[in-house]
Design an enzyme around this catalytic site. Structure first.
Site: not given
Length: 374
Positions: A71, A101, A133, A161
């Site tokens: 997401d 991201d 997330e 990340e």
């Protein structure tokens, strides 16, 4: 397909947090299966969003998870120079929502599958791709709960990340809650006949401010900036007009906790404050919006040494933002953060990643595969 082509495809899916994600999940599943991965799609309780788990190598021995979320945050900013859901190349930079991201990491992991599948892996590589997330790590707990049915418990997890490919050993935990106060409306000329929800909420806000101030006095962990836990009121809504007694007031409040402190415990003084309001005739609800624990990986942990070897950089002690890594660690899996891109580019217009960052991440994952084949 190389990492650039895969990233282009992933960015084209507008997989905004909180929305159905079947199209991106199915594309990833089909791609992973085409390169020999064993794939499981796990529908979440929402009924329209799924996690994905894929394995290359033997599933009956502990392996390494490459963790990422599918997401992205919404792309409603007005100053995008290109369509945020169409990858736009400008020199070395690749623009699009989620490039840093964190679809850049997903693209690198998927691009590595063909080569990983040809290696004689003694320990498996798992891809654990989650949903929501960005709503407080809501999807991945369901995947973690299913993991014992999917493989032997992995002993390491790399959460990709954006970190500039420098590993990070720790982050703060977080808990967020929505407090709703319902009183009784009426004309402002007769406050004696109403129950002012905003006035009542001020008691909770007073507790929040006192708690936030107390946290600045410790406990401390010098690895973080700031070196203490924190609490803040993020939003507050209430009232219709100045001459109407506001019956409803809603506040969203979050706490961020250093390692060793329960994030939820920091919100307890506010929960207690709501009980006083209820005795005075108000209807009060306290709803948890999200919660995940802090991450704290030891400096001498095998995963720390592995990432030092793979990246050639000394891992960073800690960051103040949160990730899914704390949830994996709580499940008994040593976890660390390391991925391409820069967190400073995330959640804003013209988010980008560079071709060089993707290439370096791809090489790092192949080096990991060779280590697992030795």
């Amino acid at each position: 397909m190389g990492e650039f082509d895969i990233l282009e495809r992933l960015v084209s899916f507008p997989s905004v947090v909180g929305q159905p994600n079947a199209t991106i999940v199915q594309w990833i599943a089909d791609y992973a299966r085409s390169h020999g991965a064993q794939v499981s799609i796990a529908l979440g309780p929402e009924g329209d969003r799924s996690n994905l788990f894929a394995t290359i190598g033997p599933r009956d021995v502990p392996g390494v998870i490459l963790s990422g979320h599918m997401d992205v945050v919404p792309a409603g900013e007005t100053d995008w120079v290109s369509d945020p859901f169409s990858l736009h190349a400008d020199g070395d930079r690749l623009y699009g929502r989620g490039t840093s991201d964190m679809k850049g990491f997903l693209a690198c992991a998927l691009a590595a599958l063909p080569e990983l599948s040809k290696m004689r892996l003694k320990r498996p590589v798992h891809l654990a791709f989650s949903y929501d997330e960005e709503a407080g790590c809501k999807g991945v707990p369901h995947l973690i709960n299913l993991m014992p049915t999917l493989c032997a418990l992995p002993d390491m997890c790399i959460v990709g990340e954006p970190s500039g490919l420098r590993a990070i050993r720790a982050h703060k935990g977080k808990a967020a809650a929505r407090i709703t106060v319902r009183g009784r409306t009426g004309h402002s000329s007769r406050p004696d006949q109403g129950l002012n929800g905003i006035h009542a909420m001020s008691k909770i806000l007073e507790s929040a401010v006192k708690s936030a101030d107390a946290l600045t006095h410790g406990p401390f962990d010098s690895n973080f900036e700031p070196p203490y836990s924190s609490l803040q009121v993020g939003t507050i809504k209430g009232g219709q007009a100045v001459n109407i007694i506001p019956d409803l007031c809603v506040a969203d409040i979050e706490a961020r906790a250093i390692s060793g402190v329960s994030p939820a415990s920091l919100l307890e003084p506010l929960r207690k404050a709501t009980e006083t309001l209820e005795t005075n005739g108000f209807d009060v609800s306290f709803d948890t919006l999200s919660e995940y624990p802090a991450l704290s990986l030891a400096e001498d942990a095998p995963l720390t040494a592995l990432m030092r070897e793979l990246t050639g950089l000394e891992p960073l002690a800690a960051v103040s933002y949160g990730t899914e890594a704390g949830l994996y660690q709580a499940a008994g899996i040593d976890s660390i953060i390391c991925g391409p891109g820069d967190i400073a580019r995330a959640h804003k217009a013209n988010e980008f990643i560079t071709r060089d960052e993707l290439s370096l991440c791809h090489r790092m994952l192949l080096q990991l595969g060779r280590r697992l084949s030795a």
